[in-house]
Design an enzyme around this catalytic site. Structure first.
Site, PDB file in Angstrom:
ATOM      1  N   ARG A 141      -1.398   6.930   9.645  1.00 24.62           N
ATOM      2  CA  ARG A 141      -1.899   6.396   8.279  1.00 24.62           C
ATOM      3  C   ARG A 141      -2.053   7.490   7.352  1.00 24.62           C
ATOM      4  NH1 ARG A 141      -3.990   1.060   8.407  1.00 24.62           N
ATOM      5  NH2 ARG A 141      -2.994   0.170   9.959  1.00 24.62           N
ATOM      6  N   CYS A 165      -8.096 -10.575   1.156  1.00 29.77           N
ATOM      7  CA  CYS A 165      -8.329 -10.020   2.331  1.00 29.77           C
ATOM      8  C   CYS A 165      -8.576 -11.334   3.284  1.00 29.77           C
ATOM      9  CB  CYS A 165      -9.374  -9.224   2.669  1.00 29.77           C
ATOM     10  SG  CYS A 165      -9.422  -8.699   4.432  1.00 29.77           S
ATOM     11  N   CYS A 217     -16.667  -8.051   5.678  1.00 33.81           N
ATOM     12  CA  CYS A 217     -16.734  -8.320   7.208  1.00 33.81           C
ATOM     13  C   CYS A 217     -17.026  -7.086   7.795  1.00 33.81           C
ATOM     14  CB  CYS A 217     -15.212  -9.155   7.506  1.00 33.81           C
ATOM     15  SG  CYS A 217     -14.027  -7.724   8.002  1.00 33.81           S
ATOM     16  N   ARG A 268       0.772  -1.108   0.033  1.00 34.48           N
ATOM     17  CA  ARG A 268      -0.057  -0.055   0.017  1.00 34.48           C
ATOM     18  C   ARG A 268       0.779   1.199   0.006  1.00 34.48           C
ATOM     19  NH1 ARG A 268      -3.862  -0.027   4.968  1.00 34.48           N
ATOM     20  NH2 ARG A 268      -5.140  -1.472   3.551  1.00 34.48           N
ATOM     21  N   LYS A 328      -5.747   7.182  12.139  1.00 36.23           N
ATOM     22  CA  LYS A 328      -6.205   7.742  10.832  1.00 36.23           C
ATOM     23  C   LYS A 328      -6.434   9.248  11.224  1.00 36.23           C
ATOM     24  CE  LYS A 328      -7.578   3.452   9.222  1.00 36.23           C
ATOM     25  NZ  LYS A 328      -8.599   2.649   8.517  1.00 36.23           N
ATOM     26  N   CYS A 358     -14.331  -1.380   5.983  1.00 35.37           N
ATOM     27  CA  CYS A 358     -13.320  -0.763   5.109  1.00 35.37           C
ATOM     28  C   CYS A 358     -13.850   0.376   4.163  1.00 35.37           C
ATOM     29  CB  CYS A 358     -12.293  -1.801   4.561  1.00 35.37           C
ATOM     30  SG  CYS A 358     -11.412  -2.703   5.725  1.00 35.37           S
ATOM     31  N   LYS A 401      -3.406   1.446  14.666  1.00 37.59           N
ATOM     32  CA  LYS A 401      -3.345   2.404  13.631  1.00 37.59           C
ATOM     33  C   LYS A 401      -4.146   3.702  13.975  1.00 37.59           C
ATOM     34  CE  LYS A 401      -6.032  -0.545  11.089  1.00 37.59           C
ATOM     35  NZ  LYS A 401      -7.196  -0.924  10.151  1.00 37.59           N
ATOM     36  N   CYS A 459     -15.251  -2.993  -0.607  1.00 35.08           N
ATOM     37  CA  CYS A 459     -13.977  -3.272   0.141  1.00 35.08           C
ATOM     38  C   CYS A 459     -13.432  -4.551  -0.923  1.00 35.08           C
ATOM     39  CB  CYS A 459     -13.829  -3.553   1.312  1.00 35.08           C
ATOM     40  SG  CYS A 459     -14.598  -5.288   1.868  1.00 35.08           S
TER      41      CYS A 459
HETATM   42 FE1  SRM Z   1      -9.050  -1.743   6.160  1.00 35.62          FE
HETATM   43  C1  SRM Z   1      -7.786  -4.130   7.724  1.00 35.62           C
HETATM   44  C2  SRM Z   1      -8.498  -3.032   3.247  1.00 35.62           C
HETATM   45  C3  SRM Z   1      -9.880   1.348   4.600  1.00 35.62           C
HETATM   46  C4  SRM Z   1     -10.963  -0.710   8.948  1.00 35.62           C
HETATM   47  N1  SRM Z   1      -8.228  -3.503   5.546  1.00 35.62           N
HETATM   48  C5  SRM Z   1      -7.726  -4.270   6.387  1.00 35.62           C
HETATM   49  C6  SRM Z   1      -6.952  -5.244   5.713  1.00 35.62           C
HETATM   50  C7  SRM Z   1      -5.217  -4.577   5.896  1.00 35.62           C
HETATM   51  C8  SRM Z   1      -6.864  -6.598   6.119  1.00 35.62           C
HETATM   52  C9  SRM Z   1      -6.039  -7.126   7.187  1.00 35.62           C
HETATM   53  O1  SRM Z   1      -5.718  -6.651   8.148  1.00 35.62           O
HETATM   54  O2  SRM Z   1      -5.687  -8.214   6.907  1.00 35.62           O
HETATM   55  C10 SRM Z   1      -7.534  -5.098   4.194  1.00 35.62           C
HETATM   56  C11 SRM Z   1      -6.434  -5.321   3.110  1.00 35.62           C
HETATM   57  C12 SRM Z   1      -7.432  -6.240   1.998  1.00 35.62           C
HETATM   58  C13 SRM Z   1      -6.998  -6.458   0.524  1.00 35.62           C
HETATM   59  O3  SRM Z   1      -6.796  -7.463   0.332  1.00 35.62           O
HETATM   60  O4  SRM Z   1      -6.599  -5.285  -0.034  1.00 35.62           O
HETATM   61  C14 SRM Z   1      -8.203  -3.795   4.461  1.00 35.62           C
HETATM   62  N2  SRM Z   1      -8.939  -0.841   4.397  1.00 35.62           N
HETATM   63  C15 SRM Z   1      -8.724  -1.743   3.173  1.00 35.62           C
HETATM   64  C16 SRM Z   1      -8.860  -0.947   2.083  1.00 35.62           C
HETATM   65  C17 SRM Z   1      -7.996  -1.019   0.914  1.00 35.62           C
HETATM   66  C18 SRM Z   1     -10.412  -0.898   1.427  1.00 35.62           C
HETATM   67  C19 SRM Z   1     -10.945  -0.169   0.350  1.00 35.62           C
HETATM   68  O5  SRM Z   1     -11.850  -0.868  -0.199  1.00 35.62           O
HETATM   69  O6  SRM Z   1     -10.205   0.540  -0.153  1.00 35.62           O
HETATM   70  C20 SRM Z   1      -8.859   0.578   2.587  1.00 35.62           C
HETATM   71  C21 SRM Z   1      -7.369   0.836   2.434  1.00 35.62           C
HETATM   72  C22 SRM Z   1      -7.430   2.442   3.034  1.00 35.62           C
HETATM   73  C23 SRM Z   1      -5.773   2.908   3.079  1.00 35.62           C
HETATM   74  O7  SRM Z   1      -5.241   3.068   1.785  1.00 35.62           O
HETATM   75  O8  SRM Z   1      -5.115   3.153   4.076  1.00 35.62           O
HETATM   76  C24 SRM Z   1      -9.206   0.342   4.073  1.00 35.62           C
HETATM   77  N3  SRM Z   1     -10.260   0.187   6.821  1.00 35.62           N
HETATM   78  C25 SRM Z   1     -10.644   1.240   5.857  1.00 35.62           C
HETATM   79  C26 SRM Z   1     -11.431   2.066   6.719  1.00 35.62           C
HETATM   80  C27 SRM Z   1     -11.960   3.179   6.038  1.00 35.62           C
HETATM   81  C28 SRM Z   1     -11.213   4.610   6.212  1.00 35.62           C
HETATM   82  O9  SRM Z   1     -10.242   4.452   7.056  1.00 35.62           O
HETATM   83  O10 SRM Z   1     -11.670   5.552   5.864  1.00 35.62           O
HETATM   84  C29 SRM Z   1     -11.783   1.349   7.716  1.00 35.62           C
HETATM   85  C30 SRM Z   1     -12.835   2.098   8.814  1.00 35.62           C
HETATM   86  C31 SRM Z   1     -12.378   3.311   9.346  1.00 35.62           C
HETATM   87  C32 SRM Z   1     -11.604   2.636  10.659  1.00 35.62           C
HETATM   88  O11 SRM Z   1     -10.239   2.236  10.589  1.00 35.62           O
HETATM   89  O12 SRM Z   1     -12.254   2.476  12.001  1.00 35.62           O
HETATM   90  C33 SRM Z   1     -10.996   0.060   7.923  1.00 35.62           C
HETATM   91  N4  SRM Z   1      -9.391  -2.300   8.120  1.00 35.62           N
HETATM   92  C34 SRM Z   1     -10.126  -1.862   8.944  1.00 35.62           C
HETATM   93  C35 SRM Z   1     -10.190  -2.551  10.275  1.00 35.62           C
HETATM   94  C36 SRM Z   1     -10.749  -2.375  11.600  1.00 35.62           C
HETATM   95  C37 SRM Z   1     -10.184  -1.496  12.285  1.00 35.62           C
HETATM   96  C38 SRM Z   1     -10.621  -1.392  13.888  1.00 35.62           C
HETATM   97  O13 SRM Z   1     -10.531  -0.435  14.427  1.00 35.62           O
HETATM   98  O14 SRM Z   1     -11.217  -2.495  14.425  1.00 35.62           O
HETATM   99  C39 SRM Z   1      -9.044  -3.557   9.790  1.00 35.62           C
HETATM  100  C40 SRM Z   1      -8.697  -4.798  10.737  1.00 35.62           C
HETATM  101  C41 SRM Z   1      -7.901  -4.547  11.822  1.00 35.62           C
HETATM  102  O15 SRM Z   1      -7.160  -3.365  11.953  1.00 35.62           O
HETATM  103  O16 SRM Z   1      -7.566  -5.225  12.755  1.00 35.62           O
HETATM  104  C42 SRM Z   1      -8.680  -3.560   8.681  1.00 35.62           C
HETATM  105 FE1  SF4 Z   2     -11.040  -7.265   4.510  1.00 36.75          FE
HETATM  106 FE2  SF4 Z   2     -13.249  -6.877   6.143  1.00 36.75          FE
HETATM  107 FE3  SF4 Z   2     -11.861  -4.591   5.203  1.00 36.75          FE
HETATM  108 FE4  SF4 Z   2     -13.454  -5.975   3.440  1.00 36.75          FE
HETATM  109  S1  SF4 Z   2     -13.953  -4.800   5.272  1.00 36.75           S
HETATM  110  S2  SF4 Z   2     -11.252  -5.474   3.064  1.00 36.75           S
HETATM  111  S3  SF4 Z   2     -13.128  -8.037   3.968  1.00 36.75           S
HETATM  112  S4  SF4 Z   2     -10.972  -6.652   6.446  1.00 36.75           S
END
Ligand code: SRM
Ligand code: SF4
Length: 597
Positions: free
Chosen positions: A152, A468, A507, A83, A220, A511, A218, A462
């Site tokens: 981030r 993922c 899930c 990323r 943000k 994201c 993390k 997502c």
């Molecule tokens: Fe996310 C984890 C993809 C934005 C909340 N996110 C992941 C991971 C890295 C899975 C992992 O940990 O193994 C995913 C990678 C999947 C893949 O194959 O690409 C993933 N997140 C994404 C992206 C690519 C989704 C998208 O459709 O674009 C976004 C990348 C953002 C970036 O460039 O940095 C992405 N993730 C978000 C957002 C939205 C935002 O930030 O605006 C959220 C919700 C906001 C937040 O953080 O609360 C988000 N991602 C999570 C979480 C839950 C965090 C939590 O507090 O519980 C995880 C899991 C974790 O961190 O344990 C996670």
């Molecule tokens: Fe993976 Fe869940 Fe984030 Fe979708 S919402 S990219 S399934 S961690």
């Protein structure tokens, strides 16, 4: 002691999570990554996999190929996701083309624009990782800070608008990036010059903000422009709303804190929530205030239980007044009460627009250094916001978006602004180039943004399967078909002109920010989704659970009732989410669900 998979007791009765111990022993994120790189056929150890996230790298496996991998005696088909951190989403043509080259040579042939204005490359093999990151670095971009327990990618409204106000906002973004980034030399040592990588911390190297253990989780941050919440500012740990002054410049910044959307299924102590107002600060105070917010989370955030470690839980447990006092203690100026904020419907910046200033030079692409921009647009340049379905830039059958973009970037050299809705804005186009842009898109089977229906245009999904590791249901591969069924139904109900946002995730982690959409679909198991209703198009309110575990194919029929009633009952100008909220989602459940789950 909190029960969770990451925490283990230590002698004094306290506990820190396993990841905390890995960080502490890592010599500023070096660990044994360099050593393990020399065995390309082996996956990284768990310790290195954790540290790699700080370098912007996730060790994943192709979940479609698990059976095949087992059949050939392998554990899994291991591969990496990288990323690239792109503050404000601004990428030079060279930076974009470098990612396109890497995707072709070492990745899975696609580029993914993320919901946080970054670029993800999937499917890179361990043996190609070093070349990949070196390629990114040569294009003057970095993946350091793409993931991990640190600041981030910082979001900023991507509209290429000019003038004093936007210049000041851009300078603020550049300063934040400089102030809140990691300082470790590990990234350069491991990926670029290969020196010292396993030799410990070089003398004099410090992490003045993060110390040895970085942040508890993390973190943000997003900058929104007052009135236009296209960055979904309320979903961030720290939201910074840039307020306009009477003279046209930046009057100051409203801070909102403690947003976050992740939750874990069947763990009600984890929850999504929107950020709450903290304070207003003058422009010259905003970077210090942001840093103070980060350091309070650094010092008080939960380092035992990673499920409880985001800033939102600290604020939930201790209260925003307690939090404000801790922030105030670290500042030599007074925080002012937050100023009132109003939002107009979010602008996705798609389609043709006249730029208010001349051709931009790369803003933040050069590792956070911002180049100057001329103040006015004397040449009448244009920008074009191009719709990218679910952020995936690919060539598939008759739809060859990747080739189209490559052609346009090579020929016309626009700067690209990636948007938080996973789209791409081509910036700095001459009016005479408009025809060529449309011609190239058509030749490659890519619909113009103006031809994409409101329903499809305002949908997000997502990645989920197959990359993922946390996905329990499909998302990016399920949404295109679902959204087209909804599109047809919405048109049938006479609602094609409405702007309704639909967001899907595989899930509950959130994201694609599903809990802030008018409609959210959150995967619960393969083929099933919880359906949420009642968010607002401006992203200021969470939606609510409408129906549980709905099979994918039943979703259109489930939505028909509420959408049809909305068509009949809405007041002039009322959005679907607002109507659901006004009607009461509980009432909608009684009206439209035979059996309330
Ligand atoms: Fe996310 C984890 C993809 C934005 C909340 N996110 C992941 C991971 C890295 C899975 C992992 O940990 O193994 C995913 C990678 C999947 C893949 O194959 O690409 C993933 N997140 C994404 C992206 C690519 C989704 C998208 O459709 O674009 C976004 C990348 C953002 C970036 O460039 O940095 C992405 N993730 C978000 C957002 C939205 C935002 O930030 O605006 C959220 C919700 C906001 C937040 O953080 O609360 C988000 N991602 C999570 C979480 C839950 C965090 C939590 O507090 O519980 C995880 C899991 C974790 O961190 O344990 C996670
Ligand atoms: Fe993976 Fe869940 Fe984030 Fe979708 S919402 S990219 S399934 S961690």
């Amino acid at each position: 002691m909190a029960e969770n998979e990451d925490s283990e007791p230590v002698e004094d009765g306290a506990a820190v999570s396993k990841v905390e111990r890995i960080k502490a022993a890592s010599n500023h994120l070096r660990g044994h990554i360099a050593e393990e790189l020399s065995a390309p056929a082996e996956p990284f150890s768990e310790e290195s996999a954790q540290l790699l996230k700080f370098h912007g790298v996730y060790q994943q496996d192709d979940r479609d190929r698990r059976k095949e991998a087992r059949a050939r005696g392998a554990d899994k088909h291991w591969q990496m996701m990288i990323r690239t951190r792109i503050p404000g989403g601004v990428v030079t043509p060279e930076g974009y083309l470098a990612h396109d080259d890497i995707a072709q040579r070492w990745g899975n042939g696609t580029i993914r624009v993320t919901t946080r204005q970054a670029i993800q490359l999937h499917g890179v093999l361990k043996g190609d990782l070093k070349d990949t990151i070196r390629g990114i670095s040569e294009s003057l971009l970095t993946s350091l800070g793409g993931c991990g327990d640190q600041e981030r990618n910082i979001l900023c409204c991507p509209a290429p608008e000019g003038g004093k106000f936007r210049s000041e906002v851009n300078r603020f973004l550049a300063s934040l990036v400089g102030e809140l980034g990691a300082r470790t030399g590990a990234y350069h040592e491991i990926w670029i010059d290969g020196e010292l990588a396993d030799g410990g911390i070089p003398p004099g190297e410090e992490e003045p903000l993060y110390g040895e253990t970085y942040l508890p989780r993390k973190f943000k941050t997003a900058i929104a422009i007052e009135g236009d919440n296209c960055v979904d500012v309320y979903s961030n740990d720290l939201g910074l709303v840039a307020m306009r002054g009477r003279e046209g410049g930046l009057a100051g910044v409203n801070l909102v804190v403690g947003g976050g959307l992740g939750r874990t299924a069947n763990k009600p102590e984890t929850f999504p929530t929107v950020a709450v107002p903290l304070a207003f600060v003058e422009p010259g105070q905003a970077v210090a205030a942001a840093r103070a917010v980060v350091t309070v989370q650094r010092d008080f955030g939960d380092r035992q239980n990673r499920r409880h470690a985001r800033l939102k839980y600290l604020i939930h447990d201790r209260g925003v007044d307690w939090f404000r006092e801790r922030v105030q203690e670290r500042l030599d100026f007074r925080l002012q009460p937050p100023r009132p904020m109003t939002w107009t419907p979010v602008d996705d910046h798609l389609g043709w627009h006249r730029q208010q200033w001349g051709r931009p030079r790369a803003g933040f692409a050069e590792h956070g250094r911002q180049a100057g921009r001329p103040p006015s647009n004397q040449s009448g340049e244009l920008y074009y916001g191009l719709y990218v379905e679910n952020g995936r830039i690919k060539d598939e059958d008759g739809y060859r978006l990747r080739s189209a973009l490559r052609t346009l970037v090579e020929e016309l050299r626009p700067v690209l602004h990636l948007t938080p809705q996973q789209n791409v804005i081509l910036v700095g186009l001459k009016p005479a180039q408009k025809e060529r842009v449309e011609e190239v898109l058509r030749e490659h089977g890519v619909p113009l943004s103006e031809e994409v229906s409101n329903t499809v245009r305002h949908s997000l999904a997502c990645p989920a399967y197959p990359t993922c590791g946390l996905a329990v249901a499909e998302s990016e591969r399920a949404m295109p078909s679902l959204i087209r069924q909804i599109e047809a139904m919405v048109a049938d109900l006479g609602l094609a002109g409405e702007r309704i946002s639909y967001r899907m995730t595989g899930c509950p982690n959130g994201c694609a920010r599903p809990y802030l959409g008018d409609v959210g679909f959150v995967g619960t198991t393969l083929g099933k989704y919880d359906v949420f209703l009642g968010g607002d198009f401006d992203g200021t309110r969470l939606n609510e659970l409408f129906a549980r575990n709905v099979p994918l194919k039943e979703i259109p029929a489930l939505l028909r009732g509420p959408l049809a009633a909305f068509a009949e009952e809405r007041t002039p100008g009322e959005g679907f989410g607002d109507w659901c909220h006004r009607s009461g989602v509980a009432t909608l459940r009684e009206r439209f669900l035979e059996r309330v789950a």
